[in-house]
Structures are given as C-alpha cells and as structure tokens.
Design a protein around this motif. Structure first.
Motif, short mmCIF file in Angstrom:
data_model
loop_
_atom_site.label_atom_id
_atom_site.label_comp_id
_atom_site.label_asym_id
_atom_site.label_seq_id
_atom_site.Cartn_x
_atom_site.Cartn_y
_atom_site.Cartn_z
N VAL A 233 0.84 -1.20 0.00
CA VAL A 233 0.00 0.00 0.00
C VAL A 233 0.87 1.25 0.00
CG1 VAL A 233 -1.66 1.32 1.38
CG2 VAL A 233 -2.00 -1.13 1.04
N PHE B 269 1.28 4.18 -3.06
CA PHE B 269 1.03 5.61 -2.90
C PHE B 269 2.27 6.45 -3.15
CE2 PHE B 269 -2.82 4.34 -0.43
CZ PHE B 269 -3.73 5.02 -1.23
N PRO C 89 -3.02 3.44 -6.75
CA PRO C 89 -3.54 4.03 -5.50
C PRO C 89 -4.97 3.61 -5.15
CG PRO C 89 -2.26 5.66 -6.67
CD PRO C 89 -2.37 4.47 -7.59
N LEU C 90 -5.84 3.41 -6.14
CA LEU C 90 -7.21 2.99 -5.83
C LEU C 90 -7.23 1.58 -5.26
CD1 LEU C 90 -10.22 3.60 -5.83
CD2 LEU C 90 -10.31 2.70 -8.17
N LEU D 135 -5.87 1.55 -1.78
CA LEU D 135 -6.85 1.99 -0.78
C LEU D 135 -7.73 0.83 -0.34
CD1 LEU D 135 -8.32 4.24 0.84
CD2 LEU D 135 -9.74 4.57 -1.20
#
Length: 190
Positions: A50, A54, A79-80, A83
């Motif tokens: 993660v 990012f 990034p999606l 998340l």
C-alpha cells in the motif's frame, strides 16, 4: 522489495495460517490466535504494498502466462486498489481479532470450517483487488464467492442462515454472469 514478492508473502502467510488453523482446530481458541497471527503477519507486507503504491506509482508484474487461452496472471497495485487493500487489511485484522472470543458462541460447530475459510476469503479478496486479467479476476472472484458462501452458511442448523446462503450464492452468480455479459459487450464494441 518488489510488489510481486510482497503480495506473494502476504498470500503465503494467509495460506499457511489457513493450514495451521486447520491443524490446531481441535483447540478452538488457539486456532483463532493462529489465524490472527497469520492475518497480522500478512498485513505487514500488504502495508508495504500500500505504501509503495502511494509513493511509487503503479507497477504491473506478470506472474504466469497462459498463451493458449490468451490470459496471464498479472498483478498491479495503483492508488485505488491500494486503498481497498488497506481497507481489506484493517477489516481482516478486526474480524479475526473479534472472532477469537466470539466463536465460543458456536461451541457445537468446529472452527475447522471457519478460520481456514476466512483466511482463504481474505487471500481471494486480495487477488480480486490486484489482478489485471479477466480470466484470473474471475478465478479469484469465484474463490472469494465460494469462501464467503461457506462463511454465510457456517451455522448449519440455522434454516435462516442456509436460506441466506442460497440467496447469496444465486445473487453473486447472477452478478458474475451480468459482469461477464458486460465485458463481452464492451469487448465486441471495442
């Protein structure tokens, strides 16, 4: 460390936790703690994925190619999806942590049909979130659906649980067929 390696560690830890919780399932609470340890350990490489998504952008990696059918097991974390991976990790950790004590309510049911299935469900969810190929997306989707079906129907004696499981199974497979129809329609138009 590469995203591929981190995701591999995450799935390996969840798989090992599923096997280990199955092995110690006669000791109900220990099986829960083993599952919790596996999820906590898997959250470490998942957290690194993660953070890397990012900070470093999108990385797509091919793992397996099936040239005969034109499919490849490739993973990408943008990034999606990062998340949603973070949300999955938090929910997985919280769910297993809560279930360690909560499973005492189901003293007549074996945790051998709960913790291993729960960890497979989390691993399949990660697969759904990171795969970029439709065939492998559907494989992970079906694995996730089947694992969650067994979680929904965990209470074998409850008629309401069994009805809910049947409805869930029918609805998720109808959704899968609609998703396939949409993909085929888009593929034909493009």
């Amino acid at each position: 460390m590469a995203v591929q390696s981190l995701l591999g560690w995450c799935v390996t830890l969840l798989g090992a936790g599923a096997v280990a919780s199955l092995v110690v399932s006669r000791r109900r609470e220990l099986a829960g703690w083993v599952a919790l340890a596996a999820v906590a350990a898997a959250c470490l490489p998942l957290g690194a994925v993660v953070i890397e998504a990012f900070t470093g952008g999108v990385a797509e990696l091919d793992l397996v190619a099936l040239d005969a059918v034109g499919a490849r097991l490739a993973v990408a974390v943008d990034p999606l999806s990062a998340l949603f991976l973070a949300i999955t990790a938090i929910i997985a950790l919280a769910a297993v942590m809560f279930s360690v004590r909560y499973m005492a309510h189901y003293s007549s049911d074996s945790v051998a049909k709960f913790y291993p299935v729960l960890l497979v469900f989390f691993a399949a969810t990660i697969g759904v979130l990171v795969t970029v190929d439709l065939l492998f997306f559907l494989v992970f989707w079906e694995l996730m659906t089947l694992a969650s079906f067994f979680l929904v129907t965990f209470e074998r004696e409850s008629a309401a649980s069994q009805r809910a499981g049947l409805k869930y199974f029918v609805i998720t497979h109808a959704a899968t067929l609609c998703m396939l129809a949409a993909v085929l329609l888009l593929w034909r138009q493009s």
